[in-house]
Design a protein around this motif. Sequence first.
Motif, PDB file in Angstrom:
ATOM      1  N   SER A   7       2.639  -1.438 -14.090  1.00 43.69           N
ATOM      2  CA  SER A   7       2.431  -1.475 -12.915  1.00 43.69           C
ATOM      3  C   SER A   7       2.599   0.143 -12.710  1.00 43.69           C
ATOM      4  O   SER A   7       2.405   0.913 -11.896  1.00 43.69           O
ATOM      5  CB  SER A   7       3.442  -2.011 -12.133  1.00 43.69           C
ATOM      6  N   GLY A  68      -8.763   6.189  -6.051  1.00 44.87           N
ATOM      7  CA  GLY A  68      -7.307   5.302  -6.366  1.00 44.87           C
ATOM      8  C   GLY A  68      -6.869   4.754  -5.848  1.00 44.87           C
ATOM      9  O   GLY A  68      -7.302   4.848  -4.072  1.00 44.87           O
ATOM     10  N   GLY A  69      -5.674   4.121  -5.553  1.00 42.01           N
ATOM     11  CA  GLY A  69      -4.812   3.701  -4.748  1.00 42.01           C
ATOM     12  C   GLY A  69      -4.220   4.795  -3.994  1.00 42.01           C
ATOM     13  O   GLY A  69      -4.487   4.465  -2.109  1.00 42.01           O
ATOM     14  N   SER A  70      -3.931   6.177  -3.643  1.00 42.01           N
ATOM     15  CA  SER A  70      -3.041   6.906  -2.838  1.00 42.01           C
ATOM     16  C   SER A  70      -4.728   6.930  -1.948  1.00 42.01           C
ATOM     17  O   SER A  70      -3.801   7.074  -0.796  1.00 42.01           O
ATOM     18  CB  SER A  70      -2.543   8.054  -3.567  1.00 42.01           C
ATOM     19  N   ASP A  73      -4.853   4.250   0.707  1.00 40.70           N
ATOM     20  CA  ASP A  73      -3.828   4.061   1.436  1.00 40.70           C
ATOM     21  C   ASP A  73      -4.193   5.093   2.255  1.00 40.70           C
ATOM     22  O   ASP A  73      -4.246   4.481   3.863  1.00 40.70           O
ATOM     23  CB  ASP A  73      -3.067   3.593   1.291  1.00 40.70           C
ATOM     24  N   HIS A  98       5.105   1.114  -0.819  1.00 38.37           N
ATOM     25  CA  HIS A  98       4.543   2.465  -1.427  1.00 38.37           C
ATOM     26  C   HIS A  98       4.365   3.938  -0.895  1.00 38.37           C
ATOM     27  O   HIS A  98       4.046   3.686   0.346  1.00 38.37           O
ATOM     28  CB  HIS A  98       3.007   2.244  -2.207  1.00 38.37           C
ATOM     29  N   ALA A 100       2.812   5.855  -0.667  1.00 38.64           N
ATOM     30  CA  ALA A 100       0.957   6.390  -0.540  1.00 38.64           C
ATOM     31  C   ALA A 100       0.946   5.305   0.795  1.00 38.64           C
ATOM     32  O   ALA A 100      -0.330   5.926   1.468  1.00 38.64           O
ATOM     33  CB  ALA A 100       0.528   5.647  -1.890  1.00 38.64           C
ATOM     34  N   MET A 145       1.810  -4.497   2.235  1.00 32.24           N
ATOM     35  CA  MET A 145       1.267  -4.321   1.063  1.00 32.24           C
ATOM     36  C   MET A 145       0.882  -5.853   0.833  1.00 32.24           C
ATOM     37  O   MET A 145       2.127  -6.785   1.034  1.00 32.24           O
ATOM     38  CB  MET A 145       2.066  -4.005   0.447  1.00 32.24           C
ATOM     39  N   ASN A 149       5.316  -2.897  -5.806  1.00 36.96           N
ATOM     40  CA  ASN A 149       5.254  -2.205  -6.665  1.00 36.96           C
ATOM     41  C   ASN A 149       6.503  -1.882  -7.248  1.00 36.96           C
ATOM     42  O   ASN A 149       6.956  -2.578  -8.742  1.00 36.96           O
ATOM     43  CB  ASN A 149       4.441  -0.831  -6.924  1.00 36.96           C
ATOM     44  N   ASP A 175      -2.415  -3.341   1.510  1.00 34.15           N
ATOM     45  CA  ASP A 175      -2.200  -2.377   0.033  1.00 34.15           C
ATOM     46  C   ASP A 175      -2.186  -3.483  -1.243  1.00 34.15           C
ATOM     47  O   ASP A 175      -1.491  -3.958  -1.784  1.00 34.15           O
ATOM     48  CB  ASP A 175      -1.306  -1.695  -0.196  1.00 34.15           C
ATOM     49  N   GLN A 178      -1.159  -4.024  -6.451  1.00 31.32           N
ATOM     50  CA  GLN A 178      -0.391  -4.766  -7.516  1.00 31.32           C
ATOM     51  C   GLN A 178      -1.138  -5.934  -7.463  1.00 31.32           C
ATOM     52  O   GLN A 178      -0.233  -6.550  -8.062  1.00 31.32           O
ATOM     53  CB  GLN A 178       1.016  -4.106  -6.998  1.00 31.32           C
ATOM     54  N   SER A 199      -7.408   0.136  -6.776  1.00 35.27           N
ATOM     55  CA  SER A 199      -6.747   1.424  -7.634  1.00 35.27           C
ATOM     56  C   SER A 199      -6.816   0.626  -9.430  1.00 35.27           C
ATOM     57  O   SER A 199      -6.842  -0.269  -9.598  1.00 35.27           O
ATOM     58  CB  SER A 199      -5.270   2.047  -7.528  1.00 35.27           C
ATOM     59  N   HIS A 201      -6.581   2.694 -12.192  1.00 36.04           N
ATOM     60  CA  HIS A 201      -6.076   2.491 -13.717  1.00 36.04           C
ATOM     61  C   HIS A 201      -5.024   1.425 -13.605  1.00 36.04           C
ATOM     62  O   HIS A 201      -4.174   1.469 -14.724  1.00 36.04           O
ATOM     63  CB  HIS A 201      -5.253   3.667 -13.452  1.00 36.04           C
ATOM     64  N   LYS A 202      -4.805   0.707 -12.979  1.00 34.60           N
ATOM     65  CA  LYS A 202      -3.599  -0.845 -12.762  1.00 34.60           C
ATOM     66  C   LYS A 202      -4.504  -2.143 -13.019  1.00 34.60           C
ATOM     67  O   LYS A 202      -3.847  -2.914 -13.446  1.00 34.60           O
ATOM     68  CB  LYS A 202      -3.313  -1.156 -11.557  1.00 34.60           C
TER      69      LYS A 202
END
Length: 382
Positions: A7, A68-70, A73, A98, A100, A145, A149, A175, A178, A199, A201-202
Amino acid sequence: MIYFDNSATTKVAPEVLQTYDTVSQKIWGNPSSLHSWGENAWNLLEQARQQIADLFHVKPSEIIFTSGGSEGDNWVIKGTAMAKHRFGKHIITTSVEHAAVRNPTQQLKDLGFDITYLPVDKEGRINPADVKAAIRPDTILVSIMAVNNEIGTIQPIKEVGEILKDYPNIHYHVDAVQAIGKGLDDLVFSDRVDFATFSGHKFHAPRGTGFVFVRSGRKLAPLVAGGGQERTLRSGTENTPGDVAMARAIRLVKENEAAAVKREQAIKERIYDHISKFDHVHMISGRDKGFAPHILCFAIEGVRGETIVHAFEDQNIFISTTSACSSKKHSEAGTLAAMKVPDNIATSAVRISLGDQNTLEEADQFNKVFDQLYAGFKKIIE
Ligand SMILES: Cc1ncc(COP(=O)(O)O)c(C=O)c1O
């Protein structure tokens, strides 16, 4: 080495890296250039967008690439605020988001927006009735979300969507960072959800990739304004190799999803059933229903989370305190505090997070190491 920190991030898949490499070396034009070198890159990028859209059964125009995620969001939250502040300045979110999501809402609060942070129950879940009660005539956004996470709670996204059907002007953001590849698409893409953040990279795509699902007809102001890429919604020269590689990673995730969910759940259960028998162990994540298959949070009362993480690391097993983002800053675990988990347990909490490369043999190895470490911890505790 056993990597149980998926995660936080995942290893780029070899096939995905291959795609990244090929596109970087062979189709490296700027998609906005008028010449054919640019057009080739444009075509490839649009093909990636189409593939992602097909895999999630949405329109290609509804997929907007981000870093990405941040970013995703921040964009949905601030982009809604910029687009809709004339209609209202009230935002509803949860107390377990999160950073973010949490921090951008704090920034908006400083600018005069009013934010409602919904409480959660002892499983970390909001009550949809609280969303309904919190809605006001000036509410412009609800942001919740899909999967927490820190402990893996699945939020009642569809139920909140049903409530929001009576309030068509309110933006509904999920979000979903995850949630990808965990068998939860029917929730994340349910019909009332307007925006969903992902995101790369997850899920074994390169860092600096991601996308936001933006439902047709919904308006966001761009966060990154500039040359007008991504239909003016997200400027900046497109990350063609990253986005094409991410499309490949999603294809792999989707091909393996059913088997991966089953395996991750089996690994989680094997560890859960073993460690939950010990006196000083507190299970914080639920074992099955209502929780994602890949996240397991537990505490060993009397031993600090950092101590547990490093003890496992010494045995070549990589886990984390409850969130990679908060772990280095030693901040209080947001979700556990919102769940009113007592401090002495919250500071002893750690998270195992599984990915599609983990195996049941690794669960057995983890359990064996757990037994040895617990025997040592017991001497400190008692
Ligand atoms: C639920 C959730 N949202 C957002 C993020 C931020 O994503 P990124 O690391 O891509 O910025 C994370 C990362 O851990 C996350 O777990």
